[in-house]
Design an enzyme around this catalytic site. Structure first.
Site, PDB file in Angstrom:
ATOM      1  N   GLY A   1       0.836  -1.206   0.000  1.00 15.99           N
ATOM      2  CA  GLY A   1       0.000   0.000   0.000  1.00 15.99           C
ATOM      3  C   GLY A   1       0.867   1.250   0.000  1.00 15.99           C
ATOM      4  O   GLY A   1       0.498   2.283   0.570  1.00 15.99           O
TER       5      GLY A   1
ATOM      6  N   LYS B   1     -10.492  -2.257  12.493  1.00 18.90           N
ATOM      7  CA  LYS B   1      -9.251  -1.889  13.197  1.00 18.90           C
ATOM      8  C   LYS B   1      -9.208  -2.509  14.603  1.00 18.90           C
ATOM      9  O   LYS B   1      -8.157  -2.975  15.039  1.00 18.90           O
ATOM     10  CB  LYS B   1      -9.098  -0.364  13.267  1.00 18.90           C
TER      11      LYS B   1
ATOM     12  N   GLN C   1      -1.664   7.618   1.141  1.00 15.84           N
ATOM     13  CA  GLN C   1      -1.286   8.885   1.782  1.00 15.84           C
ATOM     14  C   GLN C   1      -0.091   8.696   2.721  1.00 15.84           C
ATOM     15  O   GLN C   1       0.883   9.438   2.661  1.00 15.84           O
ATOM     16  CB  GLN C   1      -2.485   9.431   2.561  1.00 15.84           C
TER      17      GLN C   1
ATOM     18  N   TYR D   1     -14.878   0.410   9.317  1.00 17.13           N
ATOM     19  CA  TYR D   1     -13.436   0.672   9.403  1.00 17.13           C
ATOM     20  C   TYR D   1     -12.957   0.513  10.850  1.00 17.13           C
ATOM     21  O   TYR D   1     -11.979  -0.187  11.127  1.00 17.13           O
ATOM     22  CB  TYR D   1     -13.179   2.094   8.901  1.00 17.13           C
TER      23      TYR D   1
HETATM   24  N1  SER Z   1      -8.027   9.317   8.859  1.00 21.73           N
HETATM   25  C1  SER Z   1      -8.836   8.153   9.085  1.00 21.73           C
HETATM   26  C2  SER Z   1     -10.211   8.339   8.578  1.00 21.73           C
HETATM   27  O1  SER Z   1     -10.672   9.451   8.604  1.00 21.73           O
HETATM   28  C3  SER Z   1      -8.885   7.845  10.551  1.00 21.73           C
HETATM   29  O2  SER Z   1      -7.977   6.845  10.823  1.00 21.73           O
HETATM   30  O3  SER Z   1     -10.835   7.393   8.213  1.00 21.73           O
END
Ligand code: SER
Length: 317
Positions: free
Chosen positions: A8, A146, A12, A142
């Site tokens: 990856g 995590k 960013q 997400y």
């Molecule tokens: N920057 C990420 C998001 O906004 C947070 O880990 O999903």
């Protein structure tokens, strides 16, 4: 001899972390990979290969061929994109991590880095100065991926001795690549608008404070964590990490000091509901104690640096 695989690398964080790894370990020691061939042009300074982390055999072959000693597994679907296709986000985030952990066990990889996030916290977590061990009820796929990933990392360390290390990143803000699909992306996009002397419409409310971090701090934290002796690492799920906290109004005001005509409107969308479940600030005392973490950038120094850097790119075009 180190052989570092970055998965990856075109994202960013990967764009800046890969460069820092090359600066630290040399270009022969680093292999940048991404599932998108199109990011190859970013990696003029080290080798690049196309690699899909969901193709376990391809990852295994590369680890064997290159005799990889460390893996930085950064590929993931972020919070806002994840809500648009939850099962795909779960699949990519979890299957990718499990492939890496399993291959690390099988091929005795020396060290693995995997980023977690403030998204592991939820509406019932303490909102300010959120501690390492705070109650967690993430509401996004997400965040769920995590927190599950953190448990898997701890499991692979405890059960198989895999030396996996992790940081709960706040929103990351850099000037070398745009963010993609996150709830904190506004804090990157706003600088690009200011530099182009356009107005900005923010997708969060003006008073929504979130934990954030300048990319240079995030890269340094990763390098420091990975260089620490294994005996110093007391957290094998993921470390809380703090840089700064601010709201859209506060970042706007910091930019306005450089661009007095800059203006902002607020049009909150579905990302506001995500932001409302996350902490406003993070307690990172365990990272400070264990491996000496200290963030270097606050909002004014970050804003000055990003504006200076973005202006220099624009003047070169
Ligand atoms: N920057 C990420 C998001 O906004 C947070 O880990 O999903």
């Amino acid at each position: 001899m180190h052989k570092i695989l970055v998965i990856g690398a075109g994202g960013q964080l990967g764009t800046e972390l890969t460069k820092a790894l090359v600066n630290t370990y040399g270009s022969d020691a680093v292999i940048a990979t991404d599932f998108q061939e199109s990011v190859k042009s970013k990696f003029t300074y080290c080798r690049f290969k196309t690699l899909d982390v969901l193709d376990k055999d391809a990852v295994a072959n590369l680890i064997q061929e290159e005799q990889v000693t460390q893996v930085y597994h950064l590929a993931a679907i972020l919070s806002a994109s994840g809500e648009k296709n939850p099962l795909q986000a779960w699949d990519i985030n979890m299957r990718g991590l499990l492939h890496v952990l399993e291959l690390a066990r099988e091929y005795k990889i020396e060290k693995v880095f995997w980023p977690s996030s403030i998204a592991v916290f939820g509406p019932n977590s303490p909102k300010t100065n959120t501690p390492q061990d705070a109650f967690k009820n993430p509401t996004t796929v997400y965040g769920i991926s995590k927190i599950a990933g953190e448990h898997w990392c701890e499991y692979y360390f405890n059960t198989f001795g895999v030396d996996v290390r992790s940081l709960r990143f706040p929103g990351l803000i850099g000037h070398k690549s745009v963010a993609g699909g996150g709830t904190t992306d506004y804090a990157v996009d706003i600088y690009y608008k200011a530099i182009q002397e356009e107005n900005y419409t923010c997708f969060l409310k003006e008073g929504t404070s979130l934990p954030m971090m300048y990319m240079e701090d995030a890269v340094n934290a990763t390098l420091q964590l990975m260089a620490a002796p294994a005996s110093a690492i007391t957290i094998r799920s993921s470390y809380n990490l703090s840089g700064m906290s601010f709201s859209p109004r506060e970042i706007f005001e910091s930019i306005q000091l450089h661009y007095p005509d800059f203006s902002i409107q607020y049009a909150p969308d579905f990302r506001q509901q995500i932001a409302d479940t996350w902490p406003a600030s993070i307690n990172d005392e365990v990272a400070r104690k264990d491996w000496g973490w200290r963030a270097a950038f606050d909002l004014p120094t970050m804003t000055s640096e990003i504006i200076t850097k973005l202006r220099s790119y624009i003047h070169k075009i």
